[in-house]
Design a protein around this motif. Sequence first.
Motif, short mmCIF file in Angstrom:
data_model
loop_
_atom_site.label_atom_id
_atom_site.label_comp_id
_atom_site.label_asym_id
_atom_site.label_seq_id
_atom_site.Cartn_x
_atom_site.Cartn_y
_atom_site.Cartn_z
N ARG A 26 0.69 -1.23 0.09
CA ARG A 26 -0.14 0.01 0.01
C ARG A 26 0.93 1.36 -0.09
NH1 ARG A 26 -4.44 -1.66 4.51
NH2 ARG A 26 -5.21 -3.66 3.59
N VAL A 27 2.09 1.22 0.03
CA VAL A 27 3.11 2.25 0.01
C VAL A 27 4.07 2.13 -0.95
CG1 VAL A 27 2.50 3.03 2.29
CG2 VAL A 27 4.43 1.61 1.85
N THR A 28 5.09 3.01 -1.17
CA THR A 28 6.03 2.64 -2.19
C THR A 28 6.97 1.84 -1.76
OG1 THR A 28 6.00 5.27 -2.67
CG2 THR A 28 7.97 4.03 -3.78
N HIS A 29 7.48 1.91 -0.52
CA HIS A 29 8.49 0.79 0.14
C HIS A 29 8.11 0.83 1.46
CE1 HIS A 29 11.21 0.72 -3.24
NE2 HIS A 29 11.21 1.83 -3.37
N ALA A 30 8.39 -0.48 2.19
CA ALA A 30 8.16 -0.86 3.50
C ALA A 30 9.42 -1.67 3.90
CB ALA A 30 6.93 -1.22 3.78
N VAL A 31 10.00 -1.16 5.03
CA VAL A 31 11.04 -1.92 5.58
C VAL A 31 10.87 -2.03 7.25
CG1 VAL A 31 12.59 -1.28 3.68
CG2 VAL A 31 12.55 0.35 5.94
N GLN A 32 11.44 -3.47 7.49
CA GLN A 32 11.63 -3.53 8.83
C GLN A 32 12.79 -3.41 9.41
OE1 GLN A 32 11.57 -7.84 9.90
NE2 GLN A 32 11.67 -7.37 12.07
N VAL A 33 12.94 -2.14 10.33
CA VAL A 33 14.47 -1.72 10.46
C VAL A 33 14.11 -1.05 12.08
CG1 VAL A 33 15.87 0.34 10.36
CG2 VAL A 33 15.30 -0.97 8.54
N ASP A 34 15.05 -1.18 12.98
CA ASP A 34 15.18 -0.54 14.18
C ASP A 34 15.53 1.07 14.02
OD1 ASP A 34 15.16 0.22 16.68
OD2 ASP A 34 16.92 -1.22 17.32
N ALA A 35 14.46 1.93 14.50
CA ALA A 35 14.71 3.38 14.08
C ALA A 35 15.77 3.88 14.97
CB ALA A 35 13.48 4.07 13.93
N MET A 36 15.94 3.23 16.10
CA MET A 36 17.16 3.49 17.14
C MET A 36 18.36 3.21 16.63
SD MET A 36 15.76 4.97 19.68
CE MET A 36 16.98 4.70 21.06
N ASP A 37 18.83 2.69 15.32
CA ASP A 37 19.75 1.96 14.82
C ASP A 37 20.31 3.16 13.73
OD1 ASP A 37 22.01 0.94 13.72
OD2 ASP A 37 21.12 -0.98 13.28
N GLU A 38 21.32 3.96 14.16
CA GLU A 38 21.55 5.15 13.24
C GLU A 38 22.08 4.46 12.12
OE1 GLU A 38 24.67 9.04 13.54
OE2 GLU A 38 23.99 7.78 15.27
N GLN A 39 23.06 3.55 11.97
CA GLN A 39 23.53 2.96 10.88
C GLN A 39 22.48 2.56 9.78
OE1 GLN A 39 26.71 3.50 9.84
NE2 GLN A 39 26.74 4.72 11.84
N ALA A 40 21.43 1.80 10.31
CA ALA A 40 20.40 1.35 9.89
C ALA A 40 19.82 2.54 9.01
CB ALA A 40 19.60 0.67 10.28
N LEU A 41 19.25 3.58 9.62
CA LEU A 41 18.80 4.79 9.03
C LEU A 41 19.79 5.43 7.84
CD1 LEU A 41 17.25 6.67 12.27
CD2 LEU A 41 16.24 5.25 10.42
N LYS A 42 21.07 5.49 8.09
CA LYS A 42 21.94 5.83 7.17
C LYS A 42 21.62 5.04 5.97
CE LYS A 42 25.27 8.25 9.98
NZ LYS A 42 26.96 8.02 10.56
N ALA A 43 21.74 3.66 6.22
CA ALA A 43 21.66 2.64 5.08
C ALA A 43 20.37 3.30 4.24
CB ALA A 43 21.62 1.42 5.53
N LEU A 44 19.38 3.64 4.84
CA LEU A 44 18.14 3.80 4.19
C LEU A 44 18.14 5.23 3.49
CD1 LEU A 44 15.38 2.79 6.71
CD2 LEU A 44 15.80 1.65 4.74
N GLY A 45 19.23 5.98 3.46
CA GLY A 45 19.22 7.10 2.66
C GLY A 45 18.38 8.21 3.47
N ILE A 46 18.14 7.95 4.79
CA ILE A 46 16.97 8.90 5.29
C ILE A 46 17.18 10.58 5.17
CG2 ILE A 46 17.99 9.09 7.72
CD1 ILE A 46 14.36 7.98 7.06
N ARG A 47 18.50 10.87 5.04
CA ARG A 47 18.64 12.43 5.07
C ARG A 47 18.10 12.84 3.76
NH1 ARG A 47 23.09 14.32 2.53
NH2 ARG A 47 23.27 15.96 4.06
N ASN A 48 18.03 11.92 2.71
CA ASN A 48 17.61 12.42 1.51
C ASN A 48 16.00 12.59 1.28
OD1 ASN A 48 20.30 12.49 0.25
ND2 ASN A 48 19.96 10.25 0.20
N PHE A 49 15.19 12.29 2.35
CA PHE A 49 13.94 12.34 2.26
C PHE A 49 13.60 14.12 2.62
CE2 PHE A 49 14.33 7.90 2.66
CZ PHE A 49 13.14 7.41 1.85
N ASP A 50 12.48 14.40 2.09
CA ASP A 50 12.07 15.82 2.19
C ASP A 50 11.46 16.17 3.54
OD1 ASP A 50 12.37 17.07 -0.63
OD2 ASP A 50 11.09 15.46 -0.98
N VAL A 51 10.68 15.15 4.08
CA VAL A 51 10.15 14.92 5.20
C VAL A 51 9.94 13.77 5.98
CG1 VAL A 51 7.74 15.64 6.51
CG2 VAL A 51 8.25 16.68 4.54
N VAL A 52 10.53 13.52 7.08
CA VAL A 52 10.69 12.14 7.94
C VAL A 52 9.48 12.50 9.05
CG1 VAL A 52 11.67 10.33 9.18
CG2 VAL A 52 12.82 11.78 7.21
#
Length: 229
Positions: free
Chosen positions: A57-83
């Motif tokens: 129902r969405v573009t992408h869905a992933v199982q990730v621990d948001a407390m894991d900074e490296q995991a967030l970096k791997a998702l390229g989270i800083r490239n999103f316009d809004v989180v």
Amino acid sequence: MHKFNLEKVWVVGKMKQFAVIGLGRFGTSLAMTLTRMGYDVLAVDTNEEKVNNIMDRVTHAVQVDAMDEQALKALGIRNFDVVVVAIGQDIQSNILVTVMLKDLGVKKVVSKAVTELHGKVLERVGADKVVFPERDMGVRVAQALVSKNIMDQINLSPDYSIIELMAPDDFAGKTLAEGALRVKHGVTVLAIRRGNDVIISPGAKQMVLDGDVLVIVGRNDKLRDLEEK
């Protein structure tokens, strides 16, 4: 746990790209609504079942621990316009993830607050916007109660909203072109609800019938003028 790099996927593209962290009732509803509106949405949660339920129902869905900074970096989270940090019950995680996202350079972080005090803390640690889903739902109900025609309202920003408006009496029997909503009022009809049916992206020749509900997007001042019509 799915680990892969989405960084390059989300860099290109003019349309705003959203990430929603936390797939409770609020986060799931938000992610699905943004997707239906045509935006690219990444949905994130630690719970595999929640991720699987929303995956189609969405573009992408992933199982990730948001407390894991490296995991967030791997998702390229800083490239999103809004989180959006939609983590609900775990207030500590909610705050820490908000701090982490700002440290990672996310442009705009919107965080869900449970209480006024929680909201103040989120503002202090750098959240660009704090939302109170329960309180905001109360605001929407109040808007519906004081309006004779507006049945529901979604605030997209301080200036723009989507409303469900009972078609004014003088619209019945006219086409959208004859009603001239865009020309006269500067708003756009996204859909028409007719009983159990929904007409998506109606054309200029679409007839408006008595009892139709118009789903309209526009500036709040224009929408108010229309409601008072």
